[in-house]
Design a protein around this motif. Structure first.
Motif, PDB file in Angstrom:
ATOM      1  N   TRP A 199     -12.309  -4.833  -5.381  1.00 53.40           N
ATOM      2  CA  TRP A 199     -11.403  -3.719  -5.598  1.00 53.40           C
ATOM      3  C   TRP A 199     -10.586  -3.848  -6.871  1.00 53.40           C
ATOM      4  N   PHE A 200     -10.427  -5.105  -7.379  1.00 50.76           N
ATOM      5  CA  PHE A 200      -9.640  -5.315  -8.597  1.00 50.76           C
ATOM      6  C   PHE A 200      -9.838  -6.763  -9.034  1.00 50.76           C
ATOM      7  N   ALA A 201      -9.951  -6.969 -10.323  1.00 43.86           N
ATOM      8  CA  ALA A 201     -10.176  -8.325 -10.841  1.00 43.86           C
ATOM      9  C   ALA A 201      -8.917  -9.178 -10.709  1.00 43.86           C
ATOM     10  N   ASN A 202      -9.103 -10.446 -10.339  1.00 41.80           N
ATOM     11  CA  ASN A 202      -8.014 -11.420 -10.264  1.00 41.80           C
ATOM     12  C   ASN A 202      -6.852 -10.944  -9.397  1.00 41.80           C
ATOM     13  N   PRO A 203      -7.098 -10.635  -8.138  1.00 43.49           N
ATOM     14  CA  PRO A 203      -6.024 -10.149  -7.262  1.00 43.49           C
ATOM     15  C   PRO A 203      -4.994 -11.225  -6.985  1.00 43.49           C
ATOM     16  N   ASN A 204      -3.782 -10.796  -6.704  1.00 45.98           N
ATOM     17  CA  ASN A 204      -2.732 -11.727  -6.315  1.00 45.98           C
ATOM     18  C   ASN A 204      -3.016 -12.275  -4.923  1.00 45.98           C
ATOM     19  N   LEU A 205      -2.717 -13.557  -4.739  1.00 50.25           N
ATOM     20  CA  LEU A 205      -2.984 -14.249  -3.478  1.00 50.25           C
ATOM     21  C   LEU A 205      -1.713 -14.858  -2.914  1.00 50.25           C
ATOM     22  N   GLY A 206      -1.722 -15.086  -1.595  1.00 52.71           N
ATOM     23  CA  GLY A 206      -0.668 -15.881  -1.010  1.00 52.71           C
ATOM     24  C   GLY A 206      -0.843 -17.327  -1.422  1.00 52.71           C
ATOM     25  N   SER A 207       0.268 -18.048  -1.517  1.00 48.44           N
ATOM     26  CA  SER A 207       0.197 -19.427  -1.991  1.00 48.44           C
ATOM     27  C   SER A 207       1.159 -20.316  -1.227  1.00 48.44           C
ATOM     28  N   PRO A 208       0.720 -21.523  -0.835  1.00 47.99           N
ATOM     29  CA  PRO A 208       1.632 -22.458  -0.175  1.00 47.99           C
ATOM     30  C   PRO A 208       2.724 -22.946  -1.107  1.00 47.99           C
ATOM     31  N   ASN A 209       2.554 -22.700  -2.405  1.00 43.81           N
ATOM     32  CA  ASN A 209       3.572 -23.106  -3.372  1.00 43.81           C
ATOM     33  C   ASN A 209       4.675 -22.062  -3.525  1.00 43.81           C
ATOM     34  N   GLY A 219       7.043 -21.484  -1.627  1.00 49.08           N
ATOM     35  CA  GLY A 219       8.192 -21.868  -0.822  1.00 49.08           C
ATOM     36  C   GLY A 219       8.004 -21.487   0.632  1.00 49.08           C
ATOM     37  N   THR A 220       8.970 -20.770   1.179  1.00 43.71           N
ATOM     38  CA  THR A 220       8.907 -20.410   2.596  1.00 43.71           C
ATOM     39  C   THR A 220       8.423 -18.979   2.758  1.00 43.71           C
ATOM     40  N   GLY A 221       7.419 -18.608   1.996  1.00 43.46           N
ATOM     41  CA  GLY A 221       6.862 -17.271   2.109  1.00 43.46           C
ATOM     42  C   GLY A 221       5.359 -17.273   1.965  1.00 43.46           C
ATOM     43  N   PHE A 222       4.667 -18.220   2.597  1.00 40.85           N
ATOM     44  CA  PHE A 222       3.223 -18.344   2.443  1.00 40.85           C
ATOM     45  C   PHE A 222       2.513 -17.349   3.360  1.00 40.85           C
ATOM     46  N   TRP A 223       2.142 -16.245   2.791  1.00 44.59           N
ATOM     47  CA  TRP A 223       1.289 -15.285   3.490  1.00 44.59           C
ATOM     48  C   TRP A 223      -0.126 -15.488   2.985  1.00 44.59           C
ATOM     49  N   PRO A 224      -1.184 -15.160   3.666  1.00 47.23           N
ATOM     50  CA  PRO A 224      -1.223 -14.671   5.044  1.00 47.23           C
ATOM     51  C   PRO A 224      -1.245 -15.777   6.092  1.00 47.23           C
ATOM     52  N   ILE A 228       4.824 -23.642   9.613  1.00 49.16           N
ATOM     53  CA  ILE A 228       4.893 -22.491   8.719  1.00 49.16           C
ATOM     54  C   ILE A 228       6.090 -21.625   9.096  1.00 49.16           C
ATOM     55  N   VAL A 229       6.811 -21.168   8.079  1.00 52.79           N
ATOM     56  CA  VAL A 229       7.899 -20.215   8.283  1.00 52.79           C
ATOM     57  C   VAL A 229       7.802 -19.182   7.172  1.00 52.79           C
ATOM     58  N   TYR A 230       8.173 -17.953   7.498  1.00 53.83           N
ATOM     59  CA  TYR A 230       8.214 -16.896   6.483  1.00 53.83           C
ATOM     60  C   TYR A 230       9.606 -16.283   6.514  1.00 53.83           C
ATOM     61  N   GLU A 231      10.391 -16.528   5.489  1.00 53.70           N
ATOM     62  CA  GLU A 231      11.780 -16.060   5.505  1.00 53.70           C
ATOM     63  C   GLU A 231      12.103 -15.127   4.342  1.00 53.70           C
ATOM     64  N   LYS A 232      11.110 -14.473   3.804  1.00 55.19           N
ATOM     65  CA  LYS A 232      11.347 -13.597   2.663  1.00 55.19           C
ATOM     66  C   LYS A 232      11.008 -12.161   3.002  1.00 55.19           C
ATOM     67  N   HIS A 233      11.779 -11.220   2.474  1.00 60.69           N
ATOM     68  CA  HIS A 233      11.331  -9.840   2.294  1.00 60.69           C
ATOM     69  C   HIS A 233      11.177  -9.029   3.570  1.00 60.69           C
ATOM     70  N   HIS A 234      10.419  -9.507   4.553  1.00 62.62           N
ATOM     71  CA  HIS A 234      10.118  -8.753   5.756  1.00 62.62           C
ATOM     72  C   HIS A 234       9.974  -9.737   6.915  1.00 62.62           C
ATOM     73  N   PHE A 235      10.054  -9.205   8.141  1.00 62.32           N
ATOM     74  CA  PHE A 235      10.078 -10.104   9.286  1.00 62.32           C
ATOM     75  C   PHE A 235       9.198  -9.570  10.416  1.00 62.32           C
TER      76      PHE A 235
END
Length: 367
Positions: A301-311, A313-318, A344-351
């Protein structure tokens, strides 16, 4: 064409509960049913991993919140992200910071029984209920919907705390009904992830308010277009079109869809995770997401898409989503992907799936 939905036989149907005038809900519940809370407490008592480490992670977040002050806004004014990104982020952080603090503290209270956590959760809840009377601007309803979930989940967890004064409790319920759910219901008929967050936020509010009629409407909406949102191969047409952020938006749609399905299951016993039509299913969409998170060069769908990353911090999706969905589908590929990053914890942006390692989901009970 096949459309399947599984139901547990031991729960009363929603219509019967409504007809008898009984509350359909057990509190606390919704996102965190009592059975889940009891199970986690027992795992921690037995010092089992990853629960022990995950609880320590939660308590560190809750302890940080004990000294924090609120950022409640009278008017939750959020301009469009692609119009005024700096102002959008700054104003959004008010409820994102406070909501995560309230949620962390409320969950910490449920697991430890220490009233300092409940009191701090109520500090944030009461502040927003007393201060916030409206939302505005292009993204006001959307951001309030996907970030305010934290406030409603915190209130559900703290609902039975004896220190929550009746007047404050009633004022917060008024905020949920007249401000928060007004925002969620305003967007729940949209076609993309806006609708998904609107429905999830609304069904959380319905559960908290014991509003069976509106809860049933949200379940109807989820069913009405689920197989329009998910294509036969698992991609999500409304989300993959978002250029470099197509994988992110696929996750950002599936997170509230699955969370709403989980609340539906806890509220009614109906297993929307099992719905399938002509090969289209939530499971197919999750598999699609995981595959391209791991093979981004094949994303068409698009070249070089953005990915979730363990780096990140505390927002590693998916990872947060897939950690939770292992409890539903028991797919080893999900566990293999998430296990190295626990807890794993996700504490950014949405919950939605915020503490997935600590608070696992399960269909059919906890064993």
């Amino acid at each position: 064409m096949i459309l399947r939905s599984l139901k547990t036989s031991f729960l009363l149907p929603l219509f019967l509960l409504c007809a008898t005038g009984l509350s359909a809900q057990q509190h606390p519940g919704g996102m965190h049913p009592k059975a889940q809370i009891d199970y986690v407490k027992e795992q921690v008592r037995l010092k089992k991993e990853p629960f022990l480490s995950a609880e320590k992670q939660l308590l560190s977040k809750a302890d940080e919140a004990l000294s924090a002050t609120h950022h409640a806004l009278a008017d939750f004014d959020i301009p469009g992200y692609y119009i005024k990104p700096k102002e959008h982020r700054e104003n959004s952080q008010s409820i994102q910071t406070d909501g995560f603090a309230a949620y962390s503290c409320a969950l910490a209270w449920q697991l430890t029984g220490k009233k300092k956590y409940a009191e701090k959760a109520l500090y944030f809840l009461n502040a927003w209920a007393a201060t916030n009377t409206t939302y505005s601007n292009y993204d006001g309803a959307l951001v309030l919907s996907y970030s305010g979930t934290s406030m409603v989940m915190a209130a559900e967890l703290a609902r039975d705390f004896k220190g929550w004064k009746k007047a404050d409790r009633e004022r917060f319920a008024g905020w949920v009904k007249n401000v928060y759910r007004k925002a969620t219901n305003e967007i729940r008929n949209r076609k993309n992830n806006w609708a998904d967050w609107g429905r999830f936020g609304s069904i959380l509010a319905d559960y908290y308010l014991d509003d069976q009629t509106d809860l049933a409407e949200n379940v109807r909406l989820i069913k009405s277009d689920l197989f329009e949102k998910i294509a036969a191969d698992g991609h999500m047409p409304e989300e993959v079109r978002r250029e470099k952020n197509g994988i992110w938006y696929t996750y950002f749609s599936l997170a509230p869809i699955t969370a709403a399905c989980w609340v539906t299951y806890n509220a009614t016993g109906e297993n929307l995770f099992a719905l399938e039509k002509e090969g289209r299913s939530i499971k197919k969409a999750l598999d699609y997401l995981l595959y391209y998170q791991q093979h981004p060069s094949e994303w068409k769908w698009f070249a070089n898409p953005n990915l979730g990353s363990p780096n990140s911090g505390t927002g590693f999706w998916p990872a947060n989503l897939l950690e939770s969905m292992y409890g539903i589908y028991k797919d080893a590929s999900y566990q293999n992907f998430t296990a190295p990053y626990r807890p794993i914890v996700y504490e950014k942006h949405h919950f939605a799936w915020t503490f997935p390692t600590l608070m696992p989901v399960a269909i059919g009970g906890y064993k």
